[in-house]
Scaffold this motif. Structure first.
Motif, PDB file in Angstrom:
ATOM      1  N   ASP A  58       0.860  -1.181   0.000  1.00  0.00           N
ATOM      2  CA  ASP A  58       0.000   0.000   0.000  1.00  0.00           C
ATOM      3  C   ASP A  58       0.897   1.232   0.000  1.00  0.00           C
ATOM      4  O   ASP A  58       1.393   1.651   1.029  1.00  0.00           O
ATOM      5  N   GLY A  79       0.122   4.389  -1.411  1.00  0.00           N
ATOM      6  CA  GLY A  79      -0.628   5.533  -1.918  1.00  0.00           C
ATOM      7  C   GLY A  79      -1.343   5.200  -3.217  1.00  0.00           C
ATOM      8  O   GLY A  79      -1.815   4.091  -3.401  1.00  0.00           O
ATOM      9  N   LEU A  80      -1.391   6.160  -4.125  1.00  0.00           N
ATOM     10  CA  LEU A  80      -2.070   5.938  -5.402  1.00  0.00           C
ATOM     11  C   LEU A  80      -1.346   4.883  -6.225  1.00  0.00           C
ATOM     12  O   LEU A  80      -0.143   4.982  -6.462  1.00  0.00           O
ATOM     13  N   ASP A  81      -2.081   3.898  -6.661  1.00  0.00           N
ATOM     14  CA  ASP A  81      -1.527   2.804  -7.445  1.00  0.00           C
ATOM     15  C   ASP A  81      -1.234   3.260  -8.871  1.00  0.00           C
ATOM     16  O   ASP A  81      -1.973   4.064  -9.451  1.00  0.00           O
ATOM     17  N   ALA A 104     -14.873   8.306  -5.536  1.00  0.00           N
ATOM     18  CA  ALA A 104     -13.660   7.631  -5.069  1.00  0.00           C
ATOM     19  C   ALA A 104     -14.033   6.738  -3.887  1.00  0.00           C
ATOM     20  O   ALA A 104     -14.739   7.161  -2.979  1.00  0.00           O
ATOM     21  N   CYS A 105     -13.560   5.488  -3.939  1.00  0.00           N
ATOM     22  CA  CYS A 105     -13.850   4.511  -2.878  1.00  0.00           C
ATOM     23  C   CYS A 105     -12.549   3.957  -2.328  1.00  0.00           C
ATOM     24  O   CYS A 105     -11.551   3.881  -3.033  1.00  0.00           O
ATOM     25  N   ASP A 106     -12.598   3.546  -1.061  1.00  0.00           N
ATOM     26  CA  ASP A 106     -11.428   2.880  -0.496  1.00  0.00           C
ATOM     27  C   ASP A 106     -11.512   1.386  -0.814  1.00  0.00           C
ATOM     28  O   ASP A 106     -12.433   0.934  -1.490  1.00  0.00           O
ATOM     29  N   GLU A 107     -10.539   0.612  -0.337  1.00  0.00           N
ATOM     30  CA  GLU A 107     -10.486  -0.803  -0.701  1.00  0.00           C
ATOM     31  C   GLU A 107     -11.642  -1.624  -0.152  1.00  0.00           C
ATOM     32  O   GLU A 107     -11.949  -2.691  -0.673  1.00  0.00           O
ATOM     33  N   SER A 108     -12.336  -1.126   0.862  1.00  0.00           N
ATOM     34  CA  SER A 108     -13.486  -1.864   1.388  1.00  0.00           C
ATOM     35  C   SER A 108     -14.790  -1.464   0.689  1.00  0.00           C
ATOM     36  O   SER A 108     -15.840  -2.001   1.006  1.00  0.00           O
ATOM     37  N   GLU A 163     -16.088   1.651   0.661  1.00  0.00           N
ATOM     38  CA  GLU A 163     -16.697   2.844   1.250  1.00  0.00           C
ATOM     39  C   GLU A 163     -16.386   4.065   0.393  1.00  0.00           C
ATOM     40  O   GLU A 163     -15.253   4.227  -0.077  1.00  0.00           O
ATOM     41  N   VAL A 195     -15.211   7.552  -0.383  1.00  0.00           N
ATOM     42  CA  VAL A 195     -14.294   8.486   0.263  1.00  0.00           C
ATOM     43  C   VAL A 195     -14.718   9.916  -0.053  1.00  0.00           C
ATOM     44  O   VAL A 195     -14.812  10.756   0.824  1.00  0.00           O
ATOM     45  N   THR A 196     -14.969  10.180  -1.333  1.00  0.00           N
ATOM     46  CA  THR A 196     -15.401  11.506  -1.752  1.00  0.00           C
ATOM     47  C   THR A 196     -16.011  11.424  -3.150  1.00  0.00           C
ATOM     48  O   THR A 196     -15.917  10.390  -3.811  1.00  0.00           O
TER      49      THR A 196
END
Length: 95
Positions: free
Chosen positions: A19, A21-23, A49-53, A55, A57-58
């Motif tokens: 992990d 940051g931005l991939d 934008a979503c996190d890995e789960s 959710e 983010v924004t």
């Protein structure tokens, strides 16, 4: 491009065990999106934008009338749900 729907693509992490940051694959996908917007002379966009789960983010949107934004979200939702349904049916890689 005559279609209003651009096929969703699965973007897998370039280094799934790290992990950092931005991939890199995510950045390539964003550049591809920008190129499509330039080619089609798009005047606005909506993004989530979503996190890995999963959710949220924004979110972002630019200069879209409310009915166009709602239509874009519905098209995205429909395409995503159809891809998931096809994945469940084929039990293979989701593309």
């Amino acid at each position: 491009m005559t279609d209003k729907v651009v096929r969703l693509k699965t973007v897998k992490p370039s280094k799934p065990e790290k992990d950092e940051g931005l991939d890199a694959n995510l950045m390539l996908t964003l550049m591809e999106f920008a190129a499509i917007m330039e080619t089609t002379k798009a005047k606005s966009f909506a993004a989530v934008a979503c996190d890995e789960s999963g959710e949220i983010v924004t979110t972002w949107y630019s200069a879209l009338p409310h009915n166009a934004l709602i239509g874009a979200v519905e098209m995205l939702k429909n395409d995503y749900m159809m891809n998931q349904w096809m994945y469940d049916q084929e039990e293979g890689d989701w593309q």
